[in-house]
Scaffold this motif. Structure first.
Motif, short mmCIF file in Angstrom:
data_model
loop_
_atom_site.label_atom_id
_atom_site.label_comp_id
_atom_site.label_asym_id
_atom_site.label_seq_id
_atom_site.Cartn_x
_atom_site.Cartn_y
_atom_site.Cartn_z
N GLN A 70 32.93 -26.83 19.37
CA GLN A 70 33.24 -25.41 19.51
C GLN A 70 34.27 -24.95 18.49
O GLN A 70 34.15 -23.87 17.91
CB GLN A 70 33.75 -25.12 20.93
N LEU A 111 33.96 -22.11 15.37
CA LEU A 111 34.87 -21.00 15.08
C LEU A 111 35.23 -20.97 13.60
O LEU A 111 35.38 -19.90 13.00
CB LEU A 111 36.14 -21.13 15.92
N THR A 137 35.73 -14.85 14.93
CA THR A 137 37.11 -15.17 15.29
C THR A 137 38.06 -14.09 14.79
O THR A 137 38.95 -13.63 15.52
CB THR A 137 37.51 -16.53 14.69
N ALA A 139 37.42 -11.46 23.98
CA ALA A 139 37.01 -12.81 23.60
C ALA A 139 35.95 -13.36 24.55
O ALA A 139 35.12 -14.18 24.14
CB ALA A 139 38.22 -13.74 23.57
N ALA A 140 35.97 -12.91 25.79
CA ALA A 140 34.96 -13.37 26.75
C ALA A 140 33.56 -12.99 26.30
O ALA A 140 32.59 -13.71 26.57
CB ALA A 140 35.25 -12.77 28.13
N THR A 160 32.40 -15.68 23.94
CA THR A 160 32.05 -16.90 24.68
C THR A 160 30.69 -16.77 25.34
O THR A 160 29.86 -17.69 25.29
CB THR A 160 33.12 -17.20 25.73
N HIS A 206 32.77 -25.49 25.76
CA HIS A 206 32.83 -24.03 25.62
C HIS A 206 34.14 -23.48 26.17
O HIS A 206 34.79 -22.63 25.54
CB HIS A 206 31.65 -23.38 26.34
N SER A 246 37.21 -21.95 23.86
CA SER A 246 37.52 -20.54 24.01
C SER A 246 38.98 -20.32 24.41
O SER A 246 39.64 -19.39 23.92
CB SER A 246 36.60 -19.90 25.05
N GLN A 294 41.13 -20.71 21.35
CA GLN A 294 40.97 -19.54 20.50
C GLN A 294 41.76 -18.35 21.04
O GLN A 294 42.46 -17.64 20.28
CB GLN A 294 39.50 -19.17 20.38
N GLN A 295 41.67 -18.12 22.34
CA GLN A 295 42.34 -16.96 22.92
C GLN A 295 43.86 -17.10 22.90
O GLN A 295 44.58 -16.12 22.68
CB GLN A 295 41.84 -16.75 24.35
N THR A 343 37.23 -17.05 31.13
CA THR A 343 36.33 -17.85 30.31
C THR A 343 35.22 -18.47 31.16
O THR A 343 34.05 -18.46 30.76
CB THR A 343 37.11 -18.95 29.58
N SER A 385 32.79 -15.78 31.85
CA SER A 385 31.94 -15.47 30.69
C SER A 385 30.90 -16.56 30.46
O SER A 385 29.78 -16.27 30.04
CB SER A 385 32.80 -15.28 29.44
#
Length: 257
Positions: free
Chosen positions: A18, A22, A29, A78-79, A82, A112, A116, A119-120, A160, A163
């Motif tokens: 994952q 990104l 991103t 961001a969701a 994902t 996943h 995520s 990233q968030q 997350t 999502s």
């Protein structure tokens, strides 16, 4: 190697997958980071003078007030990404390929989720840095910063998993991109941008009892010293409940796919 060790190894592999995705597709991103920053600048510099005056201050007062709402909006945005990535995996056959391999089934979803969350958190760190640059002035102690970070992390985890579940239930990536959209509106229909007591009665009732409001009030209270009341307990309960129910939904959907 025992089963838990194998599951941990497979999960770490999926997390790397994952994170590499990104890097391979940086436009998504960048978009997920830049959009909340633009919203922050928009509300502070375009609306902040008027809205800040309503709070008894100016732009500096408003950037302090609005940041928690923008942070939650960033997670909701961001969701969407994902959900799209999960739907893409489900519809392009990679999940079927994974099922033929000797890997932990749980690791696919774990990859996943953890990817995520990382990233968030990075996106939120950038957003807070920008807020400091334009006048954000918290008075939180180190413990209060840790508590706020912990609550935001729990919220990210919950949103997350939701999502992921929405992505698996969506028939196409395009449909998945629309499924989490209502979440982006909840900071507006809460205390994210203006106090709830300024709203009409019906909207105020919804704003006070929807899940995002106690989370924003708790983060705001931890960072700025405003009253929290029972918001922390309610916020934690909402996050934990959403996380558990979404995990069970995602797991059940994945096992039936």
């Amino acid at each position: 190697m025992n089963t838990p060790a194998l599951a941990l190894r497979d999960s770490s592999t999926m997390v790397r997958r994952q994170l590499k995705r990104l890097i391979r597709y940086p436009s998504m991103t960048v978009q997920l980071i830049i959009t909340p920053v633009i919203l922050l600048l928009l509300f502070v510099y375009v609306f902040g003078g008027t809205l800040g005056a309503g709070l008894g201050g100016g732009r500096d007062t408003y950037v302090d007030y609005v940041l928690p709402g923008i942070l939650l909006m960033a997670a909701a945005t961001a969701a969407t990404g994902t959900a799209v990535m999960v739907a893409t995996d489900m519809t392009e056959g990679i999940i079927a390929r994974f099922r033929t391999m000797r890997i932990s089934r749980a690791s696919v979803l774990t990859g996943h989720v953890v990817g995520s969350v990382v990233q968030q958190l990075l996106g939120m760190a950038v957003l807070v840095g920008i807020a400091f640059a334009i006048g954000f002035n918290p008075n939180a102690t180190a413990v209060e910063w840790l508590a706020a970070t912990g609550l935001l992390t729990l919220f990210i985890l919950a949103i997350t998993w939701l999502s992921v579940a929405l992505g698996m239930k969506s028939p196409t990536p395009e449909a998945a991109s629309n499924a989490p959209m209502p979440l982006i509106l909840l900071p507006f229909l809460g205390s994210g941008f203006v106090p709830t007591d300024s709203m009409p009665t019906a909207i105020r009732w919804f704003a006070e009892y929807q899940p995002f409001t106690p989370i924003m009030e708790t983060v705001r209270g931890l960072l700025l010293g405003t009253p929290i009341g029972n918001s922390a307990a309610i916020a934690t309960a909402w996050c934990a409940g959403i996380a558990v129910l979404s995990y069970l939904w995602a797991k059940n959907t994945f096992n039936k796919a």
